[in-house]
Design an enzyme around this catalytic site. Structure first.
Site, mmCIF file in Angstrom:
data_model
loop_
_atom_site.group_PDB
_atom_site.id
_atom_site.type_symbol
_atom_site.label_atom_id
_atom_site.label_comp_id
_atom_site.label_asym_id
_atom_site.label_seq_id
_atom_site.Cartn_x
_atom_site.Cartn_y
_atom_site.Cartn_z
ATOM 1 N N PRO A 1 -7.360 6.685 31.935
ATOM 2 C CA PRO A 1 -8.668 6.151 31.546
ATOM 3 C C PRO A 1 -8.860 4.703 31.971
ATOM 4 O O PRO A 1 -7.906 3.911 32.033
ATOM 5 C CB PRO A 1 -8.654 6.270 30.019
ATOM 6 C CG PRO A 1 -7.658 7.342 29.726
ATOM 7 C CD PRO A 1 -6.614 7.209 30.788
ATOM 8 N N PHE A 2 -10.101 4.360 32.297
ATOM 9 C CA PHE A 2 -10.511 2.998 32.604
ATOM 10 C C PHE A 2 -9.766 2.419 33.815
ATOM 11 O O PHE A 2 -9.560 1.223 33.919
ATOM 12 C CB PHE A 2 -10.330 2.086 31.378
ATOM 13 C CG PHE A 2 -10.922 2.668 30.124
ATOM 14 C CD1 PHE A 2 -12.291 2.865 29.997
ATOM 15 C CD2 PHE A 2 -10.091 3.051 29.081
ATOM 16 C CE1 PHE A 2 -12.826 3.414 28.844
ATOM 17 C CE2 PHE A 2 -10.626 3.612 27.916
ATOM 18 C CZ PHE A 2 -11.997 3.799 27.800
ATOM 19 N N ARG A 3 -9.334 3.308 34.704
ATOM 20 C CA ARG A 3 -8.622 2.919 35.935
ATOM 21 C C ARG A 3 -7.272 2.246 35.655
ATOM 22 O O ARG A 3 -6.755 1.483 36.481
ATOM 23 C CB ARG A 3 -9.505 2.010 36.805
ATOM 24 C CG ARG A 3 -10.823 2.677 37.178
ATOM 25 C CD ARG A 3 -11.556 1.952 38.287
ATOM 26 N NE ARG A 3 -12.836 2.588 38.566
ATOM 27 C CZ ARG A 3 -13.005 3.665 39.337
ATOM 28 N NH1 ARG A 3 -11.946 4.228 39.903
ATOM 29 N NH2 ARG A 3 -14.197 4.169 39.540
ATOM 30 N N LEU A 4 -6.665 2.539 34.528
ATOM 31 C CA LEU A 4 -5.329 2.034 34.189
ATOM 32 C C LEU A 4 -4.307 3.103 34.570
ATOM 33 O O LEU A 4 -3.572 3.629 33.745
ATOM 34 C CB LEU A 4 -5.260 1.695 32.692
ATOM 35 C CG LEU A 4 -6.320 0.700 32.216
ATOM 36 C CD1 LEU A 4 -6.220 0.486 30.712
ATOM 37 C CD2 LEU A 4 -6.178 -0.631 32.953
#
Length: 213
Positions: A188-191
């Site tokens: 999620p959230f490019r993590l």
């Protein structure tokens, strides 16, 4: 992948499945087996990147037709653009992108031709129409018209209407022996989770590094 899509499928930032692996080939096999179950088309499809004599990158999709600890194998025409570029500069990069799993694998390494026996064995497994097409196609050369191609196919088909179709002398395969293999998994959230395996030469022990996304 969009941020909103990732938010709909939230998973922990760190997972103990693939980031704990100590060598890449078993991990690749596990991911490929999952892709075979989930990808709607060609889970063995991979982008193949080469460079031309001017150093300009070239990329196209090909199908992986085998892999083991020696490397990743695909087949094509030796005189094709990819074949000429690999003959001049036998290094390549591969990318597998399994959209259904939100995963990708990047591979870089040296390239060597497969043996004549390997090429013969794989060619014999292809459907006869595909074997005929390999004879009829002057891959990467200019084609006058679709009709001209169909005529060439018909001529080859008439020649081999009975019996086996031999492998064309200009058709073979290559093996990419990796020095770098990177595994990437969406979070999620490019993590994202991202690990890279490295070695200086084939047969050496792999080192593993966790990378920022």
């Amino acid at each position: 992948m969009t941020d909103t899509t990732s938010m709909k499928h939230q998973t922990p930032l760190t997972s103990g499945d693939f980031t704990a692996a100590d060598e890449p080939f078993a991990l690749f096999e596990a991911w490929l087996n999952e892709a075979i179950k989930s990808e709607p088309n060609d889970p063995n499809a991979m982008a193949l990147a080469t460079v031309d004599p001017d150093g300009l990158p070239d990329v196209r999709m090909v199908l992986m037709k085998g892999f083991d600890t020696e490397g990743f194998v695909f087949y094509s025409h030796i005189a094709s653009q990819k074949g000429r570029e690999l003959a001049a500069n036998p290094k390549a990069a591969l990318l597998f992108h399994w959209k259904s799993l939100r995963r990708q694998v990047r591979i870089r390494g040296n390239v060597t031709p497969v043996t004549e026996a390997e090429a013969d064995a794989y060619f014999a497994t292809r459907p006869k129409q595909a074997q005929i097409g390999a004879w009829a196609s002057k891959q990467s050369q200019e084609l006058e018209s679709r009709f001209a191609f169909e005529q060439a196919i018909a001529k080859v088909a008439a020649r081999y209407v009975i019996g086996e179709v031999p492998r064309p002398p200009g058709w073979s395969g290559w093996r990419i022996t990796p020095s770098r293999i990177e595994f990437w998994h969406d979070r999620p959230f490019r993590l994202h989770d991202r690990i890279e395996f490295r070695r200086d030469a084939a047969g050496q022990k792999w080192s593993k590094t966790r990378m920022y996304p």
